[in-house]
Scaffold this motif. Structure first.
Motif, PDB file in Angstrom:
ATOM      1  N   ILE A   1      -8.499   3.674  -5.706  1.00 26.57           N
ATOM      2  CA  ILE A   1      -8.368   4.403  -4.434  1.00 26.57           C
ATOM      3  C   ILE A   1      -8.940   5.813  -4.583  1.00 26.57           C
ATOM      4  O   ILE A   1      -9.633   6.314  -3.693  1.00 26.57           O
ATOM      5  CB  ILE A   1      -6.901   4.446  -3.985  1.00 26.57           C
ATOM      6  CG1 ILE A   1      -6.376   3.023  -3.751  1.00 26.57           C
ATOM      7  CG2 ILE A   1      -6.751   5.272  -2.715  1.00 26.57           C
ATOM      8  CD1 ILE A   1      -7.090   2.258  -2.669  1.00 26.57           C
ATOM      9  N   ILE A   2      -8.658   6.461  -5.707  1.00 26.93           N
ATOM     10  CA  ILE A   2      -9.179   7.812  -5.935  1.00 26.93           C
ATOM     11  C   ILE A   2     -10.704   7.811  -5.958  1.00 26.93           C
ATOM     12  O   ILE A   2     -11.348   8.699  -5.393  1.00 26.93           O
ATOM     13  CB  ILE A   2      -8.610   8.389  -7.249  1.00 26.93           C
ATOM     14  CG1 ILE A   2      -7.083   8.489  -7.162  1.00 26.93           C
ATOM     15  CG2 ILE A   2      -9.222   9.754  -7.547  1.00 26.93           C
ATOM     16  CD1 ILE A   2      -6.434   8.967  -8.446  1.00 26.93           C
TER      17      ILE A   2
ATOM     18  N   ARG B   1      -0.941   6.781  -6.866  1.00 23.60           N
ATOM     19  CA  ARG B   1      -2.226   6.302  -6.349  1.00 23.60           C
ATOM     20  C   ARG B   1      -3.052   5.656  -7.452  1.00 23.60           C
ATOM     21  O   ARG B   1      -3.214   6.207  -8.540  1.00 23.60           O
ATOM     22  CB  ARG B   1      -2.994   7.467  -5.723  1.00 23.60           C
ATOM     23  CG  ARG B   1      -4.277   7.083  -5.013  1.00 23.60           C
ATOM     24  CD  ARG B   1      -4.877   8.292  -4.312  1.00 23.60           C
ATOM     25  NE  ARG B   1      -3.983   8.761  -3.250  1.00 23.60           N
ATOM     26  CZ  ARG B   1      -4.138   9.924  -2.625  1.00 23.60           C
ATOM     27  NH1 ARG B   1      -5.132  10.753  -2.968  1.00 23.60           N
ATOM     28  NH2 ARG B   1      -3.291  10.272  -1.669  1.00 23.60           N
TER      29      ARG B   1
ATOM     30  N   GLN C   1      -1.724   5.681  -0.392  1.00 17.30           N
ATOM     31  CA  GLN C   1      -0.701   5.892  -1.416  1.00 17.30           C
ATOM     32  C   GLN C   1      -0.429   7.380  -1.653  1.00 17.30           C
ATOM     33  O   GLN C   1      -1.293   8.240  -1.466  1.00 17.30           O
ATOM     34  CB  GLN C   1      -1.082   5.212  -2.745  1.00 17.30           C
ATOM     35  CG  GLN C   1      -1.330   3.714  -2.623  1.00 17.30           C
ATOM     36  CD  GLN C   1      -1.841   3.126  -3.920  1.00 17.30           C
ATOM     37  OE1 GLN C   1      -2.886   3.523  -4.419  1.00 17.30           O
ATOM     38  NE2 GLN C   1      -1.112   2.167  -4.473  1.00 17.30           N
TER      39      GLN C   1
ATOM     40  N   SER D   1       1.216   1.080  -8.598  1.00 16.17           N
ATOM     41  CA  SER D   1       2.340   1.876  -8.111  1.00 16.17           C
ATOM     42  C   SER D   1       3.661   1.421  -8.725  1.00 16.17           C
ATOM     43  O   SER D   1       4.542   2.244  -9.005  1.00 16.17           O
ATOM     44  CB  SER D   1       2.421   1.795  -6.582  1.00 16.17           C
ATOM     45  OG  SER D   1       1.250   2.299  -5.982  1.00 16.17           O
TER      46      SER D   1
ATOM     47  N   ILE E   1      -8.242   6.262   1.864  1.00 12.51           N
ATOM     48  CA  ILE E   1      -7.330   7.082   1.063  1.00 12.51           C
ATOM     49  C   ILE E   1      -5.913   6.653   1.389  1.00 12.51           C
ATOM     50  O   ILE E   1      -5.429   6.837   2.516  1.00 12.51           O
ATOM     51  CB  ILE E   1      -7.530   8.580   1.347  1.00 12.51           C
ATOM     52  CG1 ILE E   1      -8.970   8.978   1.026  1.00 12.51           C
ATOM     53  CG2 ILE E   1      -6.556   9.406   0.520  1.00 12.51           C
ATOM     54  CD1 ILE E   1      -9.373   8.771  -0.429  1.00 12.51           C
TER      55      ILE E   1
ATOM     56  N   PRO F   1      -0.156  10.572  -3.909  1.00 11.68           N
ATOM     57  CA  PRO F   1      -1.017  10.912  -5.059  1.00 11.68           C
ATOM     58  C   PRO F   1      -0.446  10.526  -6.416  1.00 11.68           C
ATOM     59  O   PRO F   1      -1.169  10.020  -7.276  1.00 11.68           O
ATOM     60  CB  PRO F   1      -1.185  12.429  -4.923  1.00 11.68           C
ATOM     61  CG  PRO F   1      -1.078  12.679  -3.464  1.00 11.68           C
ATOM     62  CD  PRO F   1      -0.060  11.696  -2.960  1.00 11.68           C
TER      63      PRO F   1
ATOM     64  N   ALA G   1      -5.994  15.131  -6.110  1.00  9.89           N
ATOM     65  CA  ALA G   1      -6.450  13.886  -6.730  1.00  9.89           C
ATOM     66  C   ALA G   1      -7.161  14.158  -8.050  1.00  9.89           C
ATOM     67  O   ALA G   1      -7.128  13.317  -8.967  1.00  9.89           O
ATOM     68  CB  ALA G   1      -7.369  13.137  -5.769  1.00  9.89           C
TER      69      ALA G   1
ATOM     70  N   ARG H   1       0.788  -1.228   0.000  1.00 12.27           N
ATOM     71  CA  ARG H   1       0.000   0.000   0.000  1.00 12.27           C
ATOM     72  C   ARG H   1       0.831   1.295   0.000  1.00 12.27           C
ATOM     73  O   ARG H   1       0.262   2.378   0.096  1.00 12.27           O
ATOM     74  CB  ARG H   1      -0.975   0.042   1.183  1.00 12.27           C
ATOM     75  CG  ARG H   1      -1.928  -1.130   1.262  1.00 12.27           C
ATOM     76  CD  ARG H   1      -3.144  -0.851   2.095  1.00 12.27           C
ATOM     77  NE  ARG H   1      -2.850  -0.491   3.472  1.00 12.27           N
ATOM     78  CZ  ARG H   1      -3.786  -0.231   4.383  1.00 12.27           C
ATOM     79  NH1 ARG H   1      -5.070  -0.295   4.058  1.00 12.27           N
ATOM     80  NH2 ARG H   1      -3.449   0.077   5.626  1.00 12.27           N
ATOM     81  N   ASP H   2       2.156   1.207  -0.154  1.00 10.21           N
ATOM     82  CA  ASP H   2       2.954   2.433  -0.195  1.00 10.21           C
ATOM     83  C   ASP H   2       4.215   2.233  -1.030  1.00 10.21           C
ATOM     84  O   ASP H   2       5.323   2.616  -0.626  1.00 10.21           O
ATOM     85  CB  ASP H   2       3.319   2.881   1.220  1.00 10.21           C
ATOM     86  CG  ASP H   2       3.876   4.305   1.248  1.00 10.21           C
ATOM     87  OD1 ASP H   2       3.543   5.089   0.339  1.00 10.21           O
ATOM     88  OD2 ASP H   2       4.650   4.616   2.169  1.00 10.21           O
TER      89      ASP H   2
END
Length: 511
Positions: free
Chosen positions: A183-184, A179, A174, A197, A172, A176, A217, A135-136
């Motif tokens: 997710i957005i 992302r 990651q 990603s 919300i 931007p 976003a 997730r990152d």
């Protein structure tokens, strides 16, 4: 306690402070020497209470499963501080972001991009197997072990990692620029957000440019639509935040809001775009010395950046992509070049040779067993098609005509020169179509028939003055019948032992 420029770090006695490695809003990373093992480690110390407790639990679970051997940073231990648990990791080099920033040309070699992509996909595949989402993922969280080629990288920072069963609708996550669209829009998500990603990260390594950049976003979503297309209606219909960015149309569809509709009177300048599609990058002529590999890399990025997460490429498929497997394909092509066949039975057994090359070696016929045959008159309506042979595994043989038959001597097969055909396929079976009544005849014993045909016939002496009897055609038919019998007798004798093996090979090849 360790001190550095009025900074105080709570460290156990066995850790000797060396230097700071980095600092962020949530904590600081310092390099220390473990005096017990004499090895350098990196210690992540939190600034806020209970910040790294979740990461500690995640890392312990990953280490129990041995994922440090699959391109994930190795976690040693943790110890308590006033703000929570500090985490001790193996010491690594610099991250991808720092490596690119200090580069002269600002971009990485295509071979380096491939090497790093393989290792990131390996780490994500390991996480997917245990249903964990990072997730990152971003260039800052991909670390080089050192700066020697071929590069070895490891994935770090599992502070936001979670199980797929614990994901929440509308979260919300990651950075931007990295992302994923789901997710957005506020959709339910899966491990596919990590692959999105990775696609953005690979593009950044390739070009040193952010594929999607903006302050909000809305800016990112606008560029995603320009580059990859608008999300399908089923995604927009289910999105929790769809109405924030889109307007319903009269045809029950959706369109993206204009900047004025989104910002109102406070319209902001949109970020300047260097290109509007991934195909534009290929037109710029980058990496022209490796055009085919560069094209394959762009195709892989497109597969990573599919709008619908269900159509996005998986880590396992990334490892099988032509861009990733290119080196292996090159080695395969080099190793499978055609070489002259070695027909020495002692050097290469016939069975192995046939299994590898699918070629059946036939002993050349001796001169006395050869003759020039006339072309067969094959009637297409009477001869079965190849498809029929393939489906039924039945081979129909046209009877030989009298002019195409002769008495042949048995072949002298030297076992040392040519292995028996029976050894090739001992268990193969051939299906033979029954002969019609008109093509059958009662044959006598083979040896007796051949012997009798070889001996000259004794005919009664006829008076020289007596004229020869008239030829009524019966004698010609008898000669033709004897000729056919001799031919089929030779066939039975020569191929009785070999027909099952040879024809079995033919049937197995056609099937």
């Amino acid at each position: 306690m360790a001190f550095d420029n009025n900074k105080t770090y709570e460290l156990p006695k066995k850790y000797k402070y060396l230097k700071d490695l980095g600092e962020g809003s949530y904590g600081v990373v310092v390099q220390c020497l473990n005096t017990d093992t004499n090895k350098t480690v990196a210690i992540k110390i939190p600034k806020l209470k209970m910040l790294y407790d979740s990461e500690m639990k995640s890392m312990r679970m990953l280490m129990r499963r041995g994922l440090n051997r699959r391109n994930i940073v190795k976690f040693h231990e943790s110890f308590s501080t006033m703000n929570g648990e500090a985490l001790v990791f193996e010491n690594l080099g610099i991250n991808i972001q720092s490596y690119i920033d200090k580069g002269v040309r600002g971009q990485m070699m295509l071979s380096d991009v491939r090497t790093i992509t393989v290792q990131i996909a390996t780490a994500l595949n390991a996480l997917k197997e245990i249903r964990v989402i990072h997730r990152d993922i971003k260039p800052d969280n991909v670390m080089l072990v050192d700066e020697t080629r071929p590069f070895k990288v490891k994935l770090i920072d599992f502070g936001f990692a979670t199980s797929t069963s614990l994901t929440k609708y509308g979260e919300i996550l990651q950075v931007p620029c990295f992302r994923a669209p789901e997710i957005i829009l506020g959709l339910r998500y899966s491990e596919a957000i990590d692959m999105w990603s990775v696609g953005c990260t690979v593009f950044y390594m390739l070009t040193h440019r952010l594929l999607f950049r903006g302050r909000t976003a809305y800016d990112i979503l606008n560029q995603i639509i320009e580059t990859c297309g608008q999300p399908p209606n089923h995604m927009l219909n289910e999105g929790k935040y769809t109405a924030e960015y889109f307007v319903k149309t009269k045809k029950n569809g959706w369109r993206l809001k204009t900047p004025k509709e989104y910002w109102g009177n406070n319209v902001k300048d949109r970020p300047r775009r260097q290109f509007t599609s991934l195909d534009d990058l290929q037109k710029e002529g980058m990496n022209t010395h490796e055009p085919q590999q560069f094209k394959q890399c762009m195709e892989l990025i497109k597969a990573m950046l599919k709008i619908d997460q269900h159509n996005r490429i998986t880590p396992c498929d990334v490892l099988r992509h032509p861009f990733v497997t290119q080196k292996n394909q090159t080695k395969t092509r080099a190793s499978t070049s055609v070489r002259p066949l070695d027909f020495n039975p002692s050097a290469a057994p016939l069975v192995d040779l046939i299994a590898q090359t699918k070629v059946i070696m036939v002993q050349p016929a001796s001169p006395e067993n050869t003759m020039q045959l006339k072309p067969l008159d094959l009637n297409p309506s009477a001869a079965p098609s190849v498809d029929l042979i393939t489906q039924t595994k039945v081979i129909m043989v046209q009877p030989a005509s009298p002019e195409n038959t002769m008495q042949l001597e048995p072949l002298d097969l030297n076992p040392s020169a040519a292995p028996s055909v029976d050894l090739i396929t001992p268990t193969k079976v051939i299906m033979v179509q029954p002969a019609s009544p008109k093509n059958t005849s009662q044959l006598e014993d083979t040896e007796r028939e051949v012997r009798l045909q070889a001996e000259p016939k004794k005919t009664p002496e006829v008076s020289k003055a007596q004229p020869p009897p008239p030829d009524d055609g019966k004698e010609t038919k008898k000669k033709k019948k004897n000729c056919c019998q001799r031919f089929f007798a030779w066939i039975r004798k020569t191929f009785r032992c070999n027909q099952v093996g040879v024809m079995g090979v033919i049937c197995s090849e056609t099937s």
